[in-house]
Design a protein around this motif. Structure first.
Motif, mmCIF file in Angstrom:
data_model
loop_
_atom_site.group_PDB
_atom_site.id
_atom_site.type_symbol
_atom_site.label_atom_id
_atom_site.label_comp_id
_atom_site.label_asym_id
_atom_site.label_seq_id
_atom_site.Cartn_x
_atom_site.Cartn_y
_atom_site.Cartn_z
ATOM 1 N N ILE A 1 0.849 -1.191 0.000
ATOM 2 C CA ILE A 1 0.000 0.000 0.000
ATOM 3 C C ILE A 1 0.882 1.237 0.000
ATOM 4 N N PRO A 2 0.617 2.190 -0.915
ATOM 5 C CA PRO A 2 1.429 3.407 -0.940
ATOM 6 C C PRO A 2 1.463 4.080 0.428
ATOM 7 N N GLU A 3 2.620 4.610 0.778
ATOM 8 C CA GLU A 3 2.807 5.192 2.105
ATOM 9 C C GLU A 3 1.791 6.277 2.402
ATOM 10 N N VAL A 4 1.416 7.038 1.372
ATOM 11 C CA VAL A 4 0.529 8.174 1.592
ATOM 12 C C VAL A 4 -0.851 7.744 2.082
ATOM 13 N N ILE A 5 -1.261 6.505 1.800
ATOM 14 C CA ILE A 5 -2.567 6.048 2.285
ATOM 15 C C ILE A 5 -2.437 4.819 3.168
ATOM 16 N N ARG A 6 -1.233 4.565 3.656
ATOM 17 C CA ARG A 6 -1.014 3.371 4.463
ATOM 18 C C ARG A 6 -1.837 3.384 5.743
ATOM 19 N N ASN A 7 -2.061 4.585 6.288
ATOM 20 C CA ASN A 7 -2.810 4.692 7.534
ATOM 21 C C ASN A 7 -4.315 4.804 7.308
ATOM 22 N N VAL A 8 -4.712 4.758 6.043
ATOM 23 C CA VAL A 8 -6.130 4.803 5.709
ATOM 24 C C VAL A 8 -6.540 3.414 5.237
ATOM 25 N N ASP A 9 -7.518 2.833 5.912
ATOM 26 C CA ASP A 9 -7.981 1.508 5.537
ATOM 27 C C ASP A 9 -9.277 1.648 4.750
ATOM 28 N N PRO A 10 -9.185 1.783 3.426
ATOM 29 C CA PRO A 10 -10.404 2.002 2.654
ATOM 30 C C PRO A 10 -11.352 0.819 2.691
ATOM 31 N N TYR A 11 -10.833 -0.338 3.083
ATOM 32 C CA TYR A 11 -11.702 -1.498 3.113
ATOM 33 C C TYR A 11 -12.279 -1.750 4.503
ATOM 34 N N GLY A 12 -12.191 -0.740 5.385
ATOM 35 C CA GLY A 12 -12.874 -0.774 6.660
ATOM 36 C C GLY A 12 -14.145 0.030 6.585
ATOM 37 N N VAL A 13 -14.735 0.132 5.408
ATOM 38 C CA VAL A 13 -15.925 0.952 5.194
ATOM 39 C C VAL A 13 -17.186 0.130 5.449
ATOM 40 N N ILE A 14 -18.062 0.678 6.265
ATOM 41 C CA ILE A 14 -19.353 0.057 6.566
ATOM 42 C C ILE A 14 -20.456 0.924 5.972
ATOM 43 N N VAL A 15 -21.318 0.351 5.167
ATOM 44 C CA VAL A 15 -22.507 1.060 4.682
ATOM 45 C C VAL A 15 -23.664 0.698 5.604
ATOM 46 N N SER A 16 -24.306 1.718 6.142
ATOM 47 C CA SER A 16 -25.343 1.514 7.146
ATOM 48 C C SER A 16 -26.634 2.203 6.716
ATOM 49 N N LEU A 17 -27.746 1.508 6.860
ATOM 50 C CA LEU A 17 -29.054 2.096 6.561
ATOM 51 C C LEU A 17 -30.109 1.458 7.460
ATOM 52 N N THR A 18 -31.286 2.041 7.463
ATOM 53 C CA THR A 18 -32.393 1.491 8.249
ATOM 54 C C THR A 18 -33.660 1.508 7.415
ATOM 55 N N SER A 19 -34.688 0.848 7.902
ATOM 56 C CA SER A 19 -35.990 0.870 7.254
ATOM 57 C C SER A 19 -37.060 0.629 8.312
ATOM 58 N N TYR A 20 -38.312 0.659 7.898
ATOM 59 C CA TYR A 20 -39.432 0.453 8.817
ATOM 60 C C TYR A 20 -40.574 -0.163 8.010
ATOM 61 N N PRO A 21 -41.649 -0.614 8.661
ATOM 62 C CA PRO A 21 -42.669 -1.405 7.964
ATOM 63 C C PRO A 21 -43.228 -0.781 6.688
ATOM 64 N N ALA A 22 -43.419 0.527 6.677
ATOM 65 C CA ALA A 22 -44.025 1.151 5.493
ATOM 66 C C ALA A 22 -43.110 1.105 4.278
#
Length: 610
Positions: free
Chosen positions: A344-365
């Motif tokens: 991983i290039p040093e400039v983004i070594r401390n950034v873990d792009p694959y630690g990304v969580i997509v979060s959403l919610t819903s309800y009955p309607a």
């Protein structure tokens, strides 16, 4: 002597140095007759993947060449990925990667990009071979430069090839560029106006070729290999490189020897990022003699076929500027990081792009159509670590049994369904903050169909501004001193890319929250339900400002909201916006946290990276 050459060629073949063996066998064929060495030449060509019987039907085939070593393997991989990603489905591509002492691991990495209608051939060169040992005034001439001169001989069975440097991104299908007619010329090239107009004296004067129309950049060249062989260009180029005036590696030799026997092409075929800041769009249009109707250099990049990072500040070494973000987007989608193919290039070594969580919610309607949104989230070009749907136990007492089959069918594809107590729309972020405190969390709404590049754009923006929150849709808060004007008087759907406290994200477009980007009070359920019960966007924005985190909107003018069918009949925004509830909630927040108004007034706008 001839027998020693035969033995040398045979030795190279046994060691797997097929290109060296091929070069000697061709030389012997010229000395002793082609018939004697036809089988040897054919075997070498077969090993190298070159020859007359190439894959494909030829009608829609293009030939591409790269030159790389281990130091340039990663950008070459990303460049090749961009070429493959943007080619038309019916186009066949033969890619020749001329490698200089490339490690076996990197050879395998590059060959892994081969797919249907794309063939990747690795032609291995030995830097210590005599054909690549040229000294000038005691200095070694780079192998890459000599290799570029030798393309007509190395690719002896090709009449035409599109050469590309590794520090480029291909933005569109290259068939039209490849099929430009250069029958009576050496090459199709793009001028580099900076050395001509900005250097004192100009590069043309330094090379004593003031009569040339332009000085071209050699990072993209459509080469007429057949004519170059006919006119013995390889030897002429090598001779000039040894004996002529040189400032820029191979580029000066190519300009002098090719002279004006080239076709000058649109700047969009080799758009140099070095033009930005040096020339206005009007100047670029004037010098390249082509209409440019773009409003910004970023717009010009969007319309380019090939973008060339020709400056010393390479995007895999420094996070700087809007155009460098383009490279990172392709890096993220190439799989290089996800599959651990390169360091991983040093400039983004401390950034873990694959630690990304997509979060959403819903309800009955809405749960009946939520699968449409989830499908779009699972089909992103940049794949997150998880797509998590938060549901309230009180609203679905039967658990997963009470959920639609269309939704449950998405679990094998990556959907995670998790349960929490009912905090209404806040479910899309609050539970995720508790469960994933060290991750990047991207929120989505359950009534939007997100385009495939949605997440890649958000993550790419985050890599450029890791201390900001990022969104695809935003309004600008209108203020008079510390007084906030009515919500309905704010500037809507802004595209100002500079991070600012006055940028108010709207959650429907998607919002990326870096770890620890919100004030600790964000988790105070009593406060957010009392002060801002139906306005989660207002609460999360206020917690960002209170924490000293600015917000950046992605300047993508093509972004639009595509709603799932019938979802807007139960939308919260109607009462909040039209009914004036947003103003009431915001006033309650400002009364509770008066420092927010001061920060918005005095916090200003962050300077853009350039």
């Amino acid at each position: 002597m001839k027998m020693s050459l035969v033995n040398e060629a045979h030795g190279f073949y046994l060691k797997g140095r097929f290109l060296d063996a091929l070069s000697i066998y061709r030389k012997l064929a010229g000395l002793l007759g082609e018939d004697l060495f036809r089988a040897n030449i054919s075997l070498c060509e077969k090993r190298l993947g070159i020859g007359r019987n190439l894959p494909g039907n030829g009608q829609n085939r293009i030939n591409i060449a790269f030159i790389t070593d281990d130091g340039f393997a990663l950008p070459t991989y990303v460049a090749l990925h961009s070429l493959i990603r943007n080619k038309n489905d019916d186009v066949e591509v033969n890619v020749y990667v001329l490698s200089v002492n490339l490690s076996r691991e990197n050879i395998d990495n590059l060959k892994s990009l081969q797919k249907d209608k794309v063939w990747v051939f690795i032609l291995e060169l030995d830097e210590n071979s005599s054909q690549f040992s040229i000294l000038k005034n005691g200095f070694h001439v780079s192998t890459a430069a000599i290799t570029k001169f030798s393309l007509p001989e190395i690719l002896a069975d090709l009449d035409k090839v599109l050469y590309l440097d590794g520090d480029i991104i291909v933005r569109s299908d290259l068939s039209e560029l490849y099929n430009v007619c250069i029958d009576d010329l050496y090459a199709g090239v793009v001028p580099d106006i900076k050395p001509t107009l900005k250097y004192k004296p100009s590069i043309l004067s330094k090379l004593n070729v003031e009569h040339h129309r332009y000085y071209f950049n050699s990072g993209m060249m459509l080469l007429n290999l057949k004519k170059m062989r006919q006119d013995d260009l390889t030897n002429k180029l090598l001779d000039y490189r040894k004996n002529g005036i040189n400032f820029f590696m191979d580029q000066d030799a190519l300009n002098v020897v090719f002279a004006d026997n080239v076709k000058y092409l649109s700047c969009r075929n080799n758009l140099l990022v070095t033009l930005q800041g040096e020339f206005t769009l009007d100047q670029i249009a004037h010098e390249y003699k082509e209409p440019i109707k773009c409003k910004s250099f970023s717009d010009l990049v969007e319309s380019a076929n090939v973008v060339h990072f020709a400056s010393k500040e390479k995007p895999w070494k420094i996070l700087q500027g809007e155009q460098f973000l383009l490279w990172y987007r392709y890096y993220l989608t190439s799989g290089a990081a996800a599959n651990n193919l390169f360091e991983i290039p040093e400039v983004i070594r401390n950034v873990d792009p694959y630690g990304v969580i997509v979060s959403l919610t819903s309800y009955p309607a809405r749960i009946g159509s939520a699968h449409i949104t989830v499908k779009s989230l699972l089909s992103q070009t940049f794949q997150p670590s998880a797509v998590v749907l938060w549901l309230a136990e009180e609203e679905f007492p039967g658990g997963e049994v009470s959920l639609p089959k269309e939704l449950l069918d998405l679990k094998p594809s990556g959907l995670s369904i998790q349960w929490c107590h009912n905090i209404k729309s806040y479910k899309k972020l609050i539970p995720a903050l508790k469960a994933y405190p060290d991750n990047v969390i991207v929120t989505a709404d359950d009534d939007i169909v997100y385009k495939p590049t949605w997440l890649e754009q958000l993550v790419g923006s985050y890599l450029q501004y890791p201390d900001s929150i990022h969104c695809c849709r935003a309004h600008k808060i209108s203020v008079d001193g510390e007084t906030f004007m009515s919500y309905r008087k704010w500037r809507r759907n802004i595209k100002d890319p500079a991070p600012s406290y006055q940028t108010f994200f709207t959650g429907c477009g998607g919002v990326l929250y870096p770890p620890a980007s919100l004030h600790s009070d964000v988790m105070n359920e009593v406060d957010f339900t009392t002060l801002c019960g139906s306005g989660d966007d207002i609460w999360f924005w206020s917690m960002a400002v209170l924490n000293g985190t600015k917000i950046r909107v992605i300047p993508d003018k093509s972004f639009t909201l595509e709603f799932t069918p019938d979802s807007q009949e139960v939308a919260l925004w109607r009462n909040n916006d039209v009914g004036g509830e947003n103003d009431a909630m915001l006033n309650r927040i400002l009364s509770r946290y008066p420092d927010i108004a001061k920060l918005v007034e005095h916090g200003g706008v962050e300077e853009l990276a350039i």
